[in-house]
Scaffold this motif. Structure first.
Motif, PDB file in Angstrom:
ATOM      1  N   LEU A  88      13.216  12.777  -3.441  1.00 12.02           N
ATOM      2  CA  LEU A  88      11.838  13.245  -3.633  1.00 12.02           C
ATOM      3  C   LEU A  88      11.482  14.297  -2.594  1.00 12.02           C
ATOM      4  CD1 LEU A  88      10.320   9.737  -4.236  1.00 12.02           C
ATOM      5  CD2 LEU A  88      10.174  11.622  -5.849  1.00 12.02           C
ATOM      6  N   GLY A  89      12.526  14.714  -1.825  1.00  9.55           N
ATOM      7  CA  GLY A  89      12.293  15.732  -0.816  1.00  9.55           C
ATOM      8  C   GLY A  89      11.778  15.200   0.498  1.00  9.55           C
ATOM      9  N   MET A  90      11.703  13.869   0.630  1.00  5.41           N
ATOM     10  CA  MET A  90      11.221  13.292   1.903  1.00  5.41           C
ATOM     11  C   MET A  90      12.451  12.936   2.740  1.00  5.41           C
ATOM     12  SD  MET A  90       7.963  13.278   1.350  1.00  5.41           S
ATOM     13  CE  MET A  90       7.084  12.146   2.412  1.00  5.41           C
ATOM     14  N   THR A  91      12.729  13.747   3.775  1.00  2.00           N
ATOM     15  CA  THR A  91      13.966  13.516   4.528  1.00  2.00           C
ATOM     16  C   THR A  91      13.729  12.747   5.830  1.00  2.00           C
ATOM     17  OG1 THR A  91      13.558  15.651   5.531  1.00  2.00           O
ATOM     18  CG2 THR A  91      15.043  15.610   3.631  1.00  2.00           C
ATOM     19  N   GLN A  92      12.493  12.700   6.274  1.00  2.00           N
ATOM     20  CA  GLN A  92      12.213  11.971   7.527  1.00  2.00           C
ATOM     21  C   GLN A  92      11.391  10.725   7.185  1.00  2.00           C
ATOM     22  OE1 GLN A  92      10.837  14.521  10.944  1.00  2.00           O
ATOM     23  NE2 GLN A  92      10.570  16.002   9.295  1.00  2.00           N
ATOM     24  N   LEU A  93      12.007   9.554   7.324  1.00  2.00           N
ATOM     25  CA  LEU A  93      11.289   8.309   7.028  1.00  2.00           C
ATOM     26  C   LEU A  93      11.136   7.488   8.295  1.00  2.00           C
ATOM     27  CD1 LEU A  93      12.779   6.963   3.653  1.00  2.00           C
ATOM     28  CD2 LEU A  93      10.863   8.520   4.018  1.00  2.00           C
ATOM     29  N   ARG A  94      10.076   6.686   8.317  1.00  2.00           N
ATOM     30  CA  ARG A  94       9.911   5.703   9.389  1.00  2.00           C
ATOM     31  C   ARG A  94       9.501   4.374   8.750  1.00  2.00           C
ATOM     32  NH1 ARG A  94       6.282   9.332  13.533  1.00  2.00           N
ATOM     33  NH2 ARG A  94       7.969  10.545  14.516  1.00  2.00           N
ATOM     34  N   PHE A  95       9.959   3.286   9.347  1.00  2.00           N
ATOM     35  CA  PHE A  95       9.649   1.947   8.824  1.00  2.00           C
ATOM     36  C   PHE A  95       8.861   1.185   9.871  1.00  2.00           C
ATOM     37  CE2 PHE A  95      12.250   2.239   5.069  1.00  2.00           C
ATOM     38  CZ  PHE A  95      13.269   3.131   5.402  1.00  2.00           C
ATOM     39  N   LYS A  96       7.813   0.504   9.397  1.00  2.00           N
ATOM     40  CA  LYS A  96       6.946  -0.228  10.333  1.00  2.00           C
ATOM     41  C   LYS A  96       6.863  -1.690   9.864  1.00  2.00           C
ATOM     42  CE  LYS A  96       2.035  -0.212  11.571  1.00  2.00           C
ATOM     43  NZ  LYS A  96       0.758   0.395  11.116  1.00  2.00           N
ATOM     44  N   PRO A  97       7.100  -2.639  10.751  1.00  2.00           N
ATOM     45  CA  PRO A  97       7.027  -4.058  10.327  1.00  2.00           C
ATOM     46  C   PRO A  97       5.671  -4.337   9.678  1.00  2.00           C
ATOM     47  CG  PRO A  97       7.847  -3.868  12.581  1.00  2.00           C
ATOM     48  CD  PRO A  97       7.378  -2.496  12.174  1.00  2.00           C
ATOM     49  N   ALA A  98       5.709  -5.140   8.611  1.00  2.00           N
ATOM     50  CA  ALA A  98       4.461  -5.452   7.906  1.00  2.00           C
ATOM     51  C   ALA A  98       4.549  -6.886   7.403  1.00  2.00           C
ATOM     52  CB  ALA A  98       4.299  -4.478   6.733  1.00  2.00           C
ATOM     53  N   TYR A  99       3.556  -7.323   6.641  1.00  2.00           N
ATOM     54  CA  TYR A  99       3.567  -8.667   6.063  1.00  2.00           C
ATOM     55  C   TYR A  99       3.295  -8.602   4.572  1.00  2.00           C
ATOM     56  CZ  TYR A  99       2.240 -13.246   4.493  1.00  2.00           C
ATOM     57  OH  TYR A  99       2.173 -14.394   3.767  1.00  2.00           O
ATOM     58  N   ASN A 100       4.106  -9.315   3.795  1.00  2.00           N
ATOM     59  CA  ASN A 100       3.829  -9.585   2.383  1.00  2.00           C
ATOM     60  C   ASN A 100       4.035 -11.074   2.181  1.00  2.00           C
ATOM     61  OD1 ASN A 100       3.333  -7.018   1.269  1.00  2.00           O
ATOM     62  ND2 ASN A 100       5.514  -6.542   1.242  1.00  2.00           N
ATOM     63  N   PRO A 101       3.253 -11.722   1.308  1.00  2.00           N
ATOM     64  CA  PRO A 101       3.448 -13.168   1.097  1.00  2.00           C
ATOM     65  C   PRO A 101       4.820 -13.500   0.528  1.00  2.00           C
ATOM     66  CG  PRO A 101       1.405 -12.384   0.054  1.00  2.00           C
ATOM     67  CD  PRO A 101       2.148 -11.192   0.505  1.00  2.00           C
ATOM     68  N   TYR A 102       5.423 -12.536  -0.190  1.00  2.00           N
ATOM     69  CA  TYR A 102       6.655 -12.882  -0.896  1.00  2.00           C
ATOM     70  C   TYR A 102       7.899 -12.192  -0.325  1.00  2.00           C
ATOM     71  CZ  TYR A 102       4.512  -8.819  -3.105  1.00  2.00           C
ATOM     72  OH  TYR A 102       3.862  -7.635  -3.317  1.00  2.00           O
ATOM     73  N   THR A 103       7.754 -11.460   0.758  1.00  2.00           N
ATOM     74  CA  THR A 103       8.951 -10.845   1.351  1.00  2.00           C
ATOM     75  C   THR A 103       8.943 -11.098   2.860  1.00  2.00           C
ATOM     76  OG1 THR A 103       7.776  -8.766   1.594  1.00  2.00           O
ATOM     77  CG2 THR A 103       9.208  -8.979  -0.338  1.00  2.00           C
ATOM     78  N   GLU A 104      10.143 -11.309   3.368  1.00  2.00           N
ATOM     79  CA  GLU A 104      10.292 -11.477   4.829  1.00  2.00           C
ATOM     80  C   GLU A 104      11.722 -11.104   5.213  1.00  2.00           C
ATOM     81  OE1 GLU A 104       7.926 -12.017   6.953  1.00  2.00           O
ATOM     82  OE2 GLU A 104       9.412 -11.811   8.552  1.00  2.00           O
ATOM     83  N   PRO A 105      11.941 -10.106   6.050  1.00  2.00           N
ATOM     84  CA  PRO A 105      10.928  -9.235   6.649  1.00  2.00           C
ATOM     85  C   PRO A 105      10.362  -8.252   5.637  1.00  2.00           C
ATOM     86  CG  PRO A 105      13.110  -8.458   7.233  1.00  2.00           C
ATOM     87  CD  PRO A 105      13.309  -9.717   6.441  1.00  2.00           C
ATOM     88  N   SER A 106       9.213  -7.691   6.029  1.00  2.00           N
ATOM     89  CA  SER A 106       8.571  -6.656   5.189  1.00  2.00           C
ATOM     90  C   SER A 106       8.387  -5.421   6.048  1.00  2.00           C
ATOM     91  CB  SER A 106       7.206  -7.154   4.708  1.00  2.00           C
ATOM     92  OG  SER A 106       7.336  -8.415   4.069  1.00  2.00           O
ATOM     93  N   MET A 107       8.363  -4.252   5.369  1.00  2.00           N
ATOM     94  CA  MET A 107       8.179  -2.997   6.125  1.00  2.00           C
ATOM     95  C   MET A 107       7.277  -2.054   5.354  1.00  2.00           C
ATOM     96  SD  MET A 107      12.115  -2.151   7.158  1.00  2.00           S
ATOM     97  CE  MET A 107      12.541  -1.898   5.448  1.00  2.00           C
ATOM     98  N   GLU A 108       6.394  -1.412   6.062  1.00  2.00           N
ATOM     99  CA  GLU A 108       5.677  -0.278   5.477  1.00  2.00           C
ATOM    100  C   GLU A 108       6.571   0.937   5.642  1.00  2.00           C
ATOM    101  OE1 GLU A 108       0.933  -1.343   6.134  1.00  2.00           O
ATOM    102  OE2 GLU A 108       2.014  -0.134   7.606  1.00  2.00           O
ATOM    103  N   ILE A 109       6.490   1.850   4.632  1.00  2.00           N
ATOM    104  CA  ILE A 109       7.338   3.044   4.656  1.00  2.00           C
ATOM    105  C   ILE A 109       6.463   4.263   4.912  1.00  2.00           C
ATOM    106  CG2 ILE A 109       9.076   4.360   3.360  1.00  2.00           C
ATOM    107  CD1 ILE A 109       9.025   1.911   1.347  1.00  2.00           C
ATOM    108  N   PHE A 110       6.887   5.096   5.852  1.00  2.00           N
ATOM    109  CA  PHE A 110       6.164   6.351   6.122  1.00  2.00           C
ATOM    110  C   PHE A 110       7.143   7.517   6.023  1.00  2.00           C
ATOM    111  CE2 PHE A 110       2.064   4.779   7.563  1.00  2.00           C
ATOM    112  CZ  PHE A 110       2.362   3.446   7.836  1.00  2.00           C
TER     113      PHE A 110
END
Ligand code: FB9
Length: 500
Positions: free
Chosen positions: A402-424
Motif C-alpha cells: 500500500l506504499g507504507m514502508t515505515q511501520l511502528r507497532f505499539k502494545p495495545a489491548y483487545n479482549p480477544y487477542t494477546e498480545p495486541s498491537m496498534e499499527i502506525f
C-alpha cells in the motif's frame, strides 16, 4: 406568446441579416425572456437559425431608482413641499421618508435656501419658481434603454456616475442573443422526424415525413449510471493485495449476527462495555438466535465462567440468553470466529489465510470521520507455531503493497487477542505518522474451545476502508464520501484508484 414571437422573429430575419434579442424587446414592447424563449424554441428546428450569445452590460434601476422614476426625485418632492411663505426645516423634514436627502440635494441644486432674517427658526424658502426634475427624466430614459445624442455623451456619463453614486442605478450583465438565418432557414419550420415508428410503417405515413439525417459521427451518450464508488475502487485494490498474498475471502454476507459469534466465541465477557446498547445495535425482530453447536457452546460457557486451557476465565455466571441476542455485527472478526470454528472441527488441521472487507456497525458518536457503520478490513493467518514476528512480518508485507514502508507497532489491548498491537505508518503524502489499525494473536481461550490443535496460532489484523479512501481522495468529511447527500460527481468523476 412564444408562437407569435417565433413567427415575428422569422419574418424579421427574412428582411434583415441579423437581429439582437434586446432590440426586439424594445421594438415589440415585450419581455426579453419572452424573446429568448422564442429563440430557444426556434433552435429546436435543425439549422433554421444560428444563435450567438452576446453578454451585454445593461443599466438597471434599483428599487429606489424605480421609486423616483415613478414618483419624482427626493429633491423635486422636497422643492414642491416648500410653500411660497416658506417652512421651517423641522416641518419640512416631516414631508416624506426621503426629505433629508431631498433637502440636501435641493440645496445643492440651488432650488431652495435658508432665510435666517426672520425672527425665530430659519425658514426654508424657494429660490426659483419652477424646476425640472432631470433625475426622474433620466431614470425613465434609462429604464426605457433610450439612447442619448452624441453631444450629450459626456454630460450623460457624468449624470450616470451621479446616479450610480446615489445607488439609483446599477450595472448588470445580461445574456443577449444575436440571431441570423440558419443554413435551413424557412418561414415555416417543421420538426424533422427522428424515429421511424410502427404506426408510420403500418399507415405508410413515413413516405411523406421529413426524417432528420442520421449523424454517424455523433459521440455516444455517456451513461449516467454504472460508476464505481471510490470505496468500492479502494476495496478492489485491497482485495487484489490480499489475493496476491494468497488469502481467501471470507463469506461476510450476514450483517445480522448473534452475540455468541460476535462476542462470546471471541472470549469477550458478557459484561464488556462494548456489548451494551451504547456501542452495539440490538435487533428486536428476530430478537435472538438459538442454533449453536451444543458441545462448543458448553465449552465457551465453561471457559468464560471457570476458565480452562491454563486460563482462570472471568469467573462470572455466563448466560445463554445474553449470547442468543441478535445484533448488527460490530466487527468482521465474528465471521473469522465462525470459519476458525469450522477449521477446528475438521479431522485434519491445515493452515489457512483468510480476509474480509465488509460493513460493520457500531453505535458510535457520529462526527466528521465516524458514522455508525464502516467497512472493516481483516486479515487472518492460522498455522502451527506462528509468532508475533510472523504477525509483524505479514502486516509489513501488506502495508508495503500500500506504499507504507515505515511501520511502528505499539502494545495495545483487545479482549480477544494477546498480545495486541496498534499499527502506525508514516504516510509520505500526509508527511506524518498515521494510525493504520490494530492487530494481535487470538487468545487460547478463544481458539482451543473451537477444537484447534494446541500448537496452532492464529494471527490477525484489521483496519478500515473509509480512512484510506478519505486520505486517497482528499475527503475530510465522511458525509462527502458516504450517505444520501454526497455529490454524485464525486462518484462519477473521481480518478481511477492506484494505492501506490
Ligand atoms: O483504518 C485505519 N487507519 C488507516 C488505514 C489505512 C490508511 O492508509 C492506507 C495505507 C494507505 C490510513 C489510515 N484505522 C482503523 C485507524 C484509525 O482510522 C481509527 O481511528 C479508526 N479505526 C476503526 C475502528 O474505529 C472504531 C480504523 C478501524 C479499525 C480499527 C481496528 C480494527 C479494524 C478497523 C481491527 C482489528 C483487529 C484486531 C485484532 C484482530 C482482528 C482484527
Amino acid at each position: 406568446m412564444t408562437q407569435n414571437l417565433t413567427e415575428r422573429i422569422l419574418s424579421k430575419l427574412n428582411e434583415t441579416d441579423i437581429i439582437l434579442s434586446i432590440n426586439l424587446q424594445e421594438q415589440w414592447k415585450c419581455g426579453h425572456q419572452d424573446v429568448v424563449g422564442a429563440i430557444k424554441s426556434l433552435q429546436c428546428y435543425e439549422n433554421v437559425i444560428d444563435v450567438k450569445e452576446v453578454p451585454l452590460k445593461q443599466l438597471k434601476l434599483t428599487d429606489e431608482g424605480n421609486g423616483i422614476a415613478k414618483n419624482g426625485s427626493h429633491e423635486y418632492n422636497v422643492f414642491m413641499s416648500v410653500p411660497d411663505e416658506g417652512i421651517t426645516q423641522a416641518e419640512l423634514m416631516k414631508s416624506g421618508a426621503h426629505a433629508k436627502i431631498g433637502f440636501s440635494k435641493a440645496m445643492q441644486a440651488g432650488w431652495i435656501g435658508l432665510d435666517k432674517s426672520a425672527p425665530g427658526a430659519p425658514r426654508v424658502m424657494k429660490k426659483t419658481k419652477d424646476v425640472v426634475d432631470e433625475i426622474q427624466k433620466l431614470l425613465i430614459d434609462i429604464s426605457l434603454n433610450k439612447d442619448t445624442s452624441e453631444e450629450d455623451e459626456k454630460e450623460y456619463e457624468k449624470k450616470k456616475k451621479e446616479l450610480k453614486k446615489r445607488k439609483l442605478i446599477a450595472e448588470e450583465t445580461i445574456m443577449a442573443y444575436e440571431v441570423r438565418k440558419g443554413t435551413s432557414f424557412t418561414l415555416s419550420p417543421h420538426k424533422q422526424e427522428v424515429d421511424l415508428t410502427p404506426e408510420m410503417i403500418a399507415t405508410r405515413s413515413w413516405e411523406t415525413k421529413d426524417f432528420k439525417p442520421l449523424n454517424f459521427d455523433a459521440m455516444g451518450v455517456m451513461p449516467t449510471g454504472g460508476y464505481l464508488h471510490p470505496l468500492l475502487k479502494i476495496r478492489a485494490e485491497y482485495r487484489q493485495i490480499f489475493l496476491e498474498m494468497g488469502f481467501t475471502e471470507m463469506p461476510t454476507n450476514n450483517f445480522v449476527e448473534s452475540s455468541f459469534w460476535n462476542f462470546d466465541a471471541l472470549f469477550q465477557p458478557q459484561q464488556h462495555p462494548a456489548r451494551d446498547a451504547h456501542d452495539t445495535f440490538f435487533l428486536s425482530d428476530p430478537v435472538s438466535s438459538s442454533n449453536f453447536p451444543d458441545d462448543y457452546l458448553a465449552r465457551v460457557k465453561n471457559v468464560h465462567s471457570h476458565g480452562g486451557y491454563g486460563s482462570q476465565g472471568y469467573k462470572y455466571d455466563w448466560k445463554i440468553e445474553e449470547a442468543q441476542k441478535n445484533i448488527l455485527r460490530t466487527h468482521t472478526t465474528a465471521v473469522s470466529a465462525r470459519l476458525l470454528y469450522k477449521l477446528g472441527q475438521m479431522k485434519e488441521f491445515h493452515p489457512v489465510r483468510y480476509f474480509s472487507i465488509d460493513r460493520v456497525f457500531r453505535n458510535e458518536t457520529l462526527d466528521m470521520t465516524h458514522l455508525a457503520e464502516f467497512h472493516q478490513i481483516e486479515g487472518v493467518v492460522a498455522d502451527r507455531g506462528l509468532t508475533l514476528g510472523d504477525l509483524m512480518g505479514v502486516i509489513n508485507e501488506f502495508f508495503q503493497k500500500l506504499g507504507m514502508t515505515q511501520l511502528r507497532f505499539k502494545p495495545a489491548y483487545n479482549p480477544y487477542t494477546e498480545p495486541s498491537m496498534e499499527i502506525f505508518g508514516f504516510h509520505d503524502g500526509l508527511k506524518k505518522w498515521v494510525e493504520l489499525g490494530n492487530s494481535g494473536i487470538f487468545r487460547p481461550e478463544m481458539l482451543l474451545p473451537m477444537g484447534l490443535p494446541e500448537d496452532v496460532v492464529v494471527i490477525a489484523w484489521g483496519l478500515s476502508l473509509e480512512r484510506p479512501t478519505m486520505i486517497k481522495y482528499g475527503i475530510n468529511n465522511i458525509r462527502d464520501l458516504i450517505g444520501p447527500k454526497i455529490n454524485l460527481s464525486v462518484v462519477q468523476q473521481n480518478p481511477i484508484c492506484r494505492l501506490t
